[in-house]
Enzyme design. Structure first.
Site, PDB file in Angstrom:
ATOM      1  N   ALA A 119       0.877  -1.185   0.000  1.00 41.86           N
ATOM      2  CA  ALA A 119       0.000   0.000   0.000  1.00 41.86           C
ATOM      3  C   ALA A 119       0.905   1.224   0.000  1.00 41.86           C
ATOM      4  CB  ALA A 119      -0.922  -0.017   1.217  1.00 41.86           C
ATOM      5  N   ALA A 120       1.381   1.616  -1.189  1.00 40.83           N
ATOM      6  CA  ALA A 120       2.599   2.416  -1.298  1.00 40.83           C
ATOM      7  C   ALA A 120       2.415   3.927  -1.299  1.00 40.83           C
ATOM      8  CB  ALA A 120       3.364   2.003  -2.556  1.00 40.83           C
ATOM      9  N   ALA A 121       1.316   4.445  -1.844  1.00 44.28           N
ATOM     10  CA  ALA A 121       1.178   5.896  -2.004  1.00 44.28           C
ATOM     11  C   ALA A 121       1.134   6.585  -0.631  1.00 44.28           C
ATOM     12  CB  ALA A 121      -0.077   6.212  -2.802  1.00 44.28           C
ATOM     13  N   PRO A 122       1.677   7.806  -0.555  1.00 44.35           N
ATOM     14  CA  PRO A 122       2.204   8.632  -1.651  1.00 44.35           C
ATOM     15  C   PRO A 122       3.633   8.321  -2.069  1.00 44.35           C
ATOM     16  CG  PRO A 122       2.275   9.862   0.390  1.00 44.35           C
ATOM     17  CD  PRO A 122       1.601   8.554   0.721  1.00 44.35           C
ATOM     18  N   GLY A 123       4.334   7.456  -1.299  1.00 44.25           N
ATOM     19  CA  GLY A 123       5.655   7.042  -1.733  1.00 44.25           C
ATOM     20  C   GLY A 123       6.776   7.299  -0.750  1.00 44.25           C
ATOM     21  N   LYS A 125       7.613   5.719   2.065  1.00 44.29           N
ATOM     22  CA  LYS A 125       8.292   4.479   2.449  1.00 44.29           C
ATOM     23  C   LYS A 125       8.856   3.761   1.229  1.00 44.29           C
ATOM     24  CE  LYS A 125       5.029   4.286   6.244  1.00 44.29           C
ATOM     25  NZ  LYS A 125       4.305   5.470   5.693  1.00 44.29           N
ATOM     26  N   CYS A 241      -0.761   3.962  11.187  1.00 43.94           N
ATOM     27  CA  CYS A 241      -0.628   5.227  11.926  1.00 43.94           C
ATOM     28  C   CYS A 241      -1.835   5.382  12.852  1.00 43.94           C
ATOM     29  CB  CYS A 241      -0.491   6.421  10.980  1.00 43.94           C
ATOM     30  SG  CYS A 241      -1.835   6.599   9.791  1.00 43.94           S
TER      31      CYS A 241
END
Length: 474
Positions: A119-123, A125, A241
């Site tokens: 679950a990558a966005a916004p980028g 990590k 978070c």
């Protein structure tokens, strides 16, 4: 003023560890977050970045769990996203706690060659992991939201992450389509966001336990998919978070209850100096905002000790993959163009061709061909026509270095360039044709050197309306 829902307060007060104060928790939630950034070591070292920014009034306090992360302070109130150095990709504006999951996944002895960010966005990590991998191996970055895929792609390109492959799927399909394919998986799960109240005062205004439980069911499906996509012996980091047990410990416990001793939790109590202050009995990190004066966060790490059965039959391979490997003649031609015209030696990766486009793929990607549809793979190097090759902006940003065919410009000229304007040169010289424009040793893009000026070749969609030059304090 921060809005803490009474139902949230009642629930979380029962989960707060005995050694922490509820009054301190509420007070911490009401304080603004400290500004934090991560230096992009794909483009500049942390020491060089500090030397660059200290004359501009920046002070740096190291973040204990990220060697390239810093809390910063400076006098200006301008938006850092408009800063020249940010547009260049020299740093990423990233909350300190969110630097924890990649650090947990990439412990010193980790040598992951094939990594999934589910679950990558916004980028933030994704690009942190790209730097930790030094653009080696393969990093698959997935995002379910179509609009957020565009943001993810923009940040991957800005930071010069060249070994990424982007996908746009519901994360629950990865266990089926890419079963036991990854050395390591990061799942920073969609969550209730309870830890973000310091930057979003309304984050908890409409909090409800029913919604928390509903979200946790999605998270259980996602972590199971991530676990199935993980190779035996590989590591998985699950993070959120948010602060409640349902979305954190409860999700991890569900996975262990489902797969038994195939799931081995790894203690994070020694991840950095002071990690024990936030370590749970299971070895997870449960970061309450008052512990490190940061966002609230949760991080768990586990090892997959053995293979587990897949839940569905192996899907059929997809046909009509649009790329083919470049012929030796084609590969030699594009390598010569980059070396002779641009002063760039191409990395030893796969050169692929689609119509008149030349691309650079990570070699590890060959195992994934036909298994899933990818939105974007690696770097687009150049377009080819009867006039020859024309380099693509993203290739220059990712691959150019100080040995390349560059022209260095000053900060005022860099601002003009990023706003799409041609650059007048102080001294007229012989026209040099295609040239890489740099500021501070880092590439900005391409221009055509006409002798007395640089004709701007920045892609129109990257032209900025505003570029901030941070003033020197000297």
């Amino acid at each position: 003023m921060v809005q803490l829902n009474p139902n949230f307060i009642n629930t979380i007060s029962q989960e707060l560890p005995a050694h922490l104060s509820m009054d301190e928790f509420i007070a911490a939630c009401a304080r603004p977050l400290r500004r934090s950034i991560r230096v992009n070591t794909l483009k500049i070292s942390s020491e060089d970045f500090k030397r660059l920014m200290q004359p501009k009034g920046w002070t740096f306090e190291p973040i204990p769990w990220c060697k390239d992360g810093f809390w910063i302070s400076y006098d200006e109130e301008e938006q850092l996203g408009n800063a020249l150095e940010h547009i260049q990709g020299l740093f990423y504006i990233q909350e300190a706690s969110s630097m924890l999951p990649p650090t947990a996944l990439f412990t010193p002895n980790a040598d992951w060659q094939c990594v999934l960010d589910l679950a990558a966005a916004p980028g933030s990590k994704t690009t942190q992991m790209a730097a930790l991998m030094n653009n080696q191996g393969l990093l698959v970055a997935n995002e379910y939201s179509a609009s957020r895929v565009k943001v993810l792609h923009a940040n991957v390109l800005r930071m010069g992450a060249s070994h990424c492959a982007l996908t746009h799927f519901d994360g629950r399909v990865f266990g089926e389509y890419l079963y036991e394919s990854f050395d390591a998986v990061l799942i920073d799960a969609p969550c209730g966001g309870e830890g973000t109240v310091r930057k979003d005062v309304d984050a908890l205004k409409s909090w409800s336990l029913d919604e928390v439980i509903a979200i946790s069911e999605t998270q259980k499906a996602l972590i199971e998919s991530a676990f199935l996509a993980l190779k035996p012996g590989g590591s998985l980091v699950y993070s959120t978070c948010t602060l409640n047990r349902h979305e954190n410990q409860g999700v991890c416990e569900y996975l262990q209850q489902t797969y038994g001793n195939a799931v081995q939790f790894e203690s994070l109590s020694q991840l950095f100096d002071g990690a024990d202050k936030a370590t749970t009995p299971e070895g997870f990190l449960h970061v309450w905002p008052q512990i490190y004066d940061s966002e609230g966060f949760f991080v768990a790490k586990l090892t997959k000790t053995r293979s587990v059965p897949r839940l569905q039959l192996e899907p059929k391979l997809q046909k009509n993959f649009p790329f083919t490997e470049a012929s030796p003649k084609q590969a030699k031609a594009i390598q010569a163009y980059f070396a002779d015209d641009l002063g760039i030696e191409l990395p030893d990766e796969l050169i692929m061709v689609r119509d008149d486009e030349f691309w650079l793929f990570p070699r590890e990607f060959t195992d994934f061909i036909g298994k899933m549809r990818f939105q974007r793979i690696g770097l687009k190097l150049a377009d080819h026509s009867k006039h020859g090759f024309k380099v693509r902006h993203e290739a220059v940003i990712a691959l150019a270095n100080t040995q390349a065919n560059i022209i260095e410009i000053n900060d005022e000229q860099a601002k003009e360039y990023l706003m799409g304007r041609d650059i007048a040169l102080d001294t007229a010289t012989k026209a040099q044709g295609e040239i890489i424009v740099c500021y501070g040793g880092a590439p900005l893009g391409m221009a055509k050197h006409l002798g007395n000026k640089l004709k701007n070749n920045l892609p129109r969609d990257l032209v900025k309306d505003k570029v901030l030059l941070l003033p020197s304090q000297a």
